[in-house]
Every structure is written in C-alpha cells, then in structure tokens.
Design an enzyme around this catalytic site. Structure first.
Site, PDB file in Angstrom:
ATOM      1  N   HIS A 268      66.077  68.500   9.079  1.00 12.97           N
ATOM      2  CA  HIS A 268      64.721  67.950   9.263  1.00 12.97           C
ATOM      3  C   HIS A 268      64.260  67.095   8.092  1.00 12.97           C
ATOM      4  O   HIS A 268      63.254  66.404   8.196  1.00 12.97           O
ATOM      5  CB  HIS A 268      63.726  69.100   9.461  1.00 12.97           C
ATOM      6  CG  HIS A 268      63.866  69.782  10.794  1.00 12.97           C
ATOM      7  ND1 HIS A 268      62.973  69.600  11.827  1.00 12.97           N
ATOM      8  CD2 HIS A 268      64.808  70.618  11.284  1.00 12.97           C
ATOM      9  CE1 HIS A 268      63.351  70.303  12.877  1.00 12.97           C
ATOM     10  NE2 HIS A 268      64.473  70.940  12.567  1.00 12.97           N
TER      11      HIS A 268
ATOM     12  N   ASP B 131      60.218  61.383   2.697  1.00 19.64           N
ATOM     13  CA  ASP B 131      60.022  62.336   3.789  1.00 19.64           C
ATOM     14  C   ASP B 131      61.107  62.136   4.838  1.00 19.64           C
ATOM     15  O   ASP B 131      61.481  60.988   5.119  1.00 19.64           O
ATOM     16  CB  ASP B 131      58.644  62.109   4.436  1.00 19.64           C
ATOM     17  CG  ASP B 131      58.019  63.405   4.908  1.00 19.64           C
ATOM     18  OD1 ASP B 131      58.787  64.324   5.267  1.00 19.64           O
ATOM     19  OD2 ASP B 131      56.773  63.506   4.919  1.00 19.64           O
TER      20      ASP B 131
HETATM   21  O1  F6P Z   1      60.334  70.014   6.791  1.00 22.93           O
HETATM   22  C1  F6P Z   1      61.201  71.058   6.634  1.00 22.93           C
HETATM   23  C2  F6P Z   1      60.525  72.373   6.893  1.00 22.93           C
HETATM   24  O2  F6P Z   1      61.419  73.429   6.694  1.00 22.93           O
HETATM   25  C3  F6P Z   1      59.971  72.453   8.303  1.00 22.93           C
HETATM   26  O3  F6P Z   1      60.926  72.757   9.272  1.00 22.93           O
HETATM   27  C4  F6P Z   1      58.919  73.483   8.119  1.00 22.93           C
HETATM   28  O4  F6P Z   1      57.960  73.422   9.129  1.00 22.93           O
HETATM   29  C5  F6P Z   1      58.332  73.093   6.769  1.00 22.93           C
HETATM   30  O5  F6P Z   1      59.416  72.580   6.037  1.00 22.93           O
HETATM   31  C6  F6P Z   1      57.592  74.254   6.118  1.00 22.93           C
HETATM   32  O6  F6P Z   1      58.318  74.925   5.156  1.00 22.93           O
HETATM   33  P1  F6P Z   1      58.181  76.462   4.819  1.00 22.93           P
HETATM   34  O7  F6P Z   1      58.864  77.213   5.927  1.00 22.93           O
HETATM   35  O8  F6P Z   1      58.894  76.605   3.512  1.00 22.93           O
HETATM   36  O9  F6P Z   1      56.735  76.789   4.734  1.00 22.93           O
END
Ligand code: F6P
Length: 468
Positions: free
Chosen positions: A158, A366
């Site tokens: 992602h 990003d």
């Molecule tokens: O963007 C990557 C990501 O892991 C997303 O899949 C997730 O929604 C976001 O970061 C939030 O991160 P965390 O789980 O560390 O709060």
C-alpha cells in the site's frame, strides 16, 4: 464459491450482529475483494496480551469469517512499532535518516511472520487464494511456503517502493527481497514503484525479466505489476450529497460564514507533510495579506503510532507550529488554522470536503493517498473545489489535472493555494471533470477485480514441494 483469504496486520472485525465491515480505507478495499468470494480475514486482533495463544480466535460475521491472533508486548514493540514502523516505514518513504534498524526488532518481525504463517497454514484449504496486504508481512509467503502451502499467494504493497539504492540501505534488504520472491503476484501502487522493485529484484537476486512484469527468480516465476487502489465512489459521493444534514458539517459551515475553507485530512505522520503544509499556509497569508480573515484552514489529523518516538516528536512540532502561526496571525475574531486531532467518520469528512474550496493533499511521499481521491469525488458539478496535490503522492498519476506541487517548496504550495482560491468556475470544472470520471472508472472494485483476476491465473501453476 471459491474462498479468498485476506491477511493484513489490522483486521476490522465488525461488531456483533453486523455482517458488514466498517468503512475505513483497508476495510473498504477488503470488503470489495470479498464480494466475489467466500472469505476469511486473518491478522492481528488489535489486542496486546502476555503469553498470547498461538491459535487464532475464530469469529463468524455473515459471509466473512475472521481469524485473529493477539500479540505479546514484545511482539508489538519489535514487529509493529519497531521493525515495521521505525525501519521499513521511513525507508519506504525515502526518509533514510529517520530509519532505525535493530537486530532484535528484525528478529521480532520475522518471529511474528512465522507465528502468523504457522497459525494460518492450518486454516488453508487446497482451492483457497491468499492475498496478503502491507509491509508488516513482506516475508509471509516465504513462511507459508515453508509450511507446505502451494496455493497462489498475492501481495499488495500500500505504500511506496523506493529507489533500489534507498531500499538497499536497510541491513535486511537482501533477505526480505529473497522472501518476497515467494509471492506469485506482487501489486504496487504505481509504475515507478514497479520499476524500483523490479530493479531491486534484478540487481540483488539476478532475477531474469520475462516481459509483462514477470520475472524468473531462482527457478520461480513471480509477477510485479501496478494496481492503483481506488475508493468506493458511489458510497462516498452519496455521503457528500447527504452531508448537509450532518450536525458537525452544518456547525462548521455556520462558523465559516462567508470565509473560504482550505482543508487537510491526514493521519499524523511525517510522510504527510503537515508542518510543511502549515508553513506554506503561513507563507500564503504573508504574501496575500488581503486574504487574512477571509480564509480558514482546517487540518484534521488523528494521532497515530504514538508509541513510536518520531511520531511523538512530530506531534509536538505540529502543536508548536499551529500555536506560532495562530498567535502571530490570528485575531480575536479569526483563527487562521483550526487544528483537530479527533478522527471523524466518513460522512463528516465527505461533507467537509464538499464545503472546502481547496483540498490540500501535500505529502512528502505517499503510496497513493485516498484523501485526494475522496476530495475529488465529494465535489459537486455546480461548484467544484480545487485539489492541490503533491507530485510525490501516487495519486498524482491518476489526477494530473490537479494543481501539482512540490511539497518541499512552500512558496510553490502557497502560490498554488492562491491560484486555487481565485480560479474561475470554468477552469475548476474543466480540471475536475476528467478526474471525477477517472475516479469512477478506476474505483476500488476495479482495483480488487484486476488484482484477483491476475491472482486467479496462478491457480494452474505447478509448484515444487518445499524442500524443508
Ligand atoms: O498506508 C499503510 C497503512 O498500513 C494502511 O494500510 C493503514 O490503514 C495505515 O497505514 C494505518 O497504519 P496503522 O495500522 O499503523 O495505524
């Protein structure tokens, strides 16, 4: 119906009595992927507990089954807060200087991946397709293969994949790349991420490109391709259309009176460029003093990963910046920056996006950035707003009609804010329309269908039984 197993660090288990997953980014994407399959969603329960059970808790909610594991405090510290978020995250976002590599964190990361694989292997049936998400689980396919799992396994990354030389600064880089070659299909957000990872595969593992993104690595074939993630356009647009009746939206708009609104919505993360954006807004007011009192910038920034020291430091930095700018520029009747760290539900955000003349999405780097897409989808044809978008967000590839900026240049961002505020409706419409149409075509359903169609093609691949 064939079964799809999704694996991710976080799992959005719906409340009892509900069979729909809640509406957050990964959750919406996963829900879409499940629409054509029976599903199992596997991952971390969100709980931290001493001596967690190695057996997952199984939860049934309508068509989707959930299997979740707790983490020990040490697992959480080393795997999640440590290696995933202090080593991988900064390096993937080109912040080598912020990366902290610790051997014990890396050992914890490998241990949790192994524990996940051991627990998941017992649940896998021969016809299942497995789709792994996010950088927390780079070695999962390799661990699953070690457990004798020969099913097709796909991975979606992602976040950005950096230039090969940047990734190679990570001491574990070679080992991680070798483990990733056990995925049949690796999905990335953009073509430039694909180029970066392919270069890494070719240089580090002497992978042989076979054309069309396929590569031969150590006698195994794997495919690397871009699948830009989209959003659930219909539901987001609907939320924006109905948001006028929402209390928070109504009160915010009443508070604005005739002032124009700039909006930023980001998790509190150094990759999002929040302090840099505030400096650009400060710059804008310095060079457009006639706009003081006429424009308000609302920045919504839910806190995240507070256990990681770099995030705590960022939180202090942003607080200080907001205080400085508001103190220097503000008047008793006008606060230039309204900064909130509360997380708002999607209908509220949709309404605020609709109300905002300018959407400020200026990450330093990003993978995609779904806020940019949501801002576009929330606009109305009668009076569309303007998106100011960092050229270092993956979304810039699909939204080239936005005002693309270099987030490191606050003068350029300040100028884009000015241009956006003065842009006539004709030009706003001309820019917005092709973006809105593209978002509708390339939505989350398109993303999930494309990835799954490609993963399906690996069903027929014969795999050598594992040697271990
Ligand atoms: O963007 C990557 C990501 O892991 C997303 O899949 C997730 O929604 C976001 O970061 C939030 O991160 P965390 O789980 O560390 O709060």
């Amino acid at each position: 119906m064939a079964r799809l197993i999704i694996v991710s660090n976080r799992v959005a288990v719906p409340a009892e009595g509900k069979d729909a997953v809640s509406a957050g980014g990964l959750a919406v994407a996963v829900k879409e992927a499940f629409s054509a399959y029976e599903g199992l969603w596997f991952g971390w329960s969100g709980n931290i507990r001493d001596n967690p059970s190695p057996e997952p808790e199984l939860i049934d909610r309508g068509p989707i089954q959930y299997a979740v594991l707790d983490l020990s405090p040490q697992d959480h510290r080393e795997y999640y807060a440590g290696f995933a978020n202090r080593a991988l995250w900064p390096i993937m976002h080109y912040r080598i200087g912020l990366g902290t590599f610790s051997r014990s964190d890396y050992a914890g990361y490998q241990r949790v991946n192994q524990t996940f694989a051991q627990a998941l292997a017992k649940l896998v049936e021969p016809d299942d397709l497995i789709w792994v998400h996010d950088y927390h689980l780079l070695p999962l396919a390799s661990e699953l293969r070690g457990q004798g799992i020969a099913n097709p396994i796909g991975y979606f990354h992602h976040i950005p994949w950096p230039a090969a030389d940047v990734f190679n600064t990570l001491p574990a880089s070679g080992e991680l790349l070798r483990a990733m070659a056990d995925y049949d299909l690796i999905g990335l957000q953009t073509d430039s991420d694909v180029q970066n990872l392919s270069r890494n595969f070719i240089d580090t593992m002497r992978a042989i490109p076979l054309g069309g993104g396929s590569m031969m690595v150590d006698g195994r074939r794997t495919r690397i391709r871009a699948f830009p993630i989209g959003i659930d356009v219909a539901s987001f647009k609907d939320a924006a259309d109905k948001a006028g009746s929402n209390k928070v939206v109504r009160e915010t708009m009443a508070g604005l009176r005739t002032r124009k609104l700039l909006i930023g919505v980001d998790r509190l993360d150094y990759s999002k460029g929040v302090p840099e954006r505030m400096e650009a807004v400060d710059r804008f007011f310095a060079s457009n003093p006639d706009q003081r009192g006429n424009v308000v910038y609302i920045q919504i920034t839910p806190k995240s990963r507070s256990e990681v020291p770099e995030y705590e430091q960022l939180s202090r930095e942003v607080n200080e910046k907001v205080g400085d700018i508001n103190g220097m520029l503000g008047e008793p009747a006008w606060t230039p920056i309204q900064y909130v760290t509360k997380a708002y539900p999607r209908p509220v955000l949709a309404g605020l996006y609709r109300a905002a003349r300018v959407g400020l999405v200026t990450p330093m780097r990003d993978g995609m950035n779904l806020v940019a897409k949501e801002y576009i989808v929330a606009q109305s044809e009668e009076d569309p707003g303007v998106l100011v978008l960092s050229k270092f967000a993956g979304a810039a590839r699909q939204l080239p009609e936005a005002l693309l900026v270099n987030p490191y240049d606050r003068f350029e961002v300040a100028e884009a804010i000015r241009q956006a505020l003065y842009m006539p409706r004709g030009e706003r419409l001309e820019r917005w329309k092709p973006m809105a149409e593209r978002m509708l075509r390339e939505d989350v359903d398109w993303w999930a269908r494309n990835f799954m169609a490609e993963l399906e093609t690996f069903r027929t691949v014969e795999r050598e039984p594992p040697t271990t």
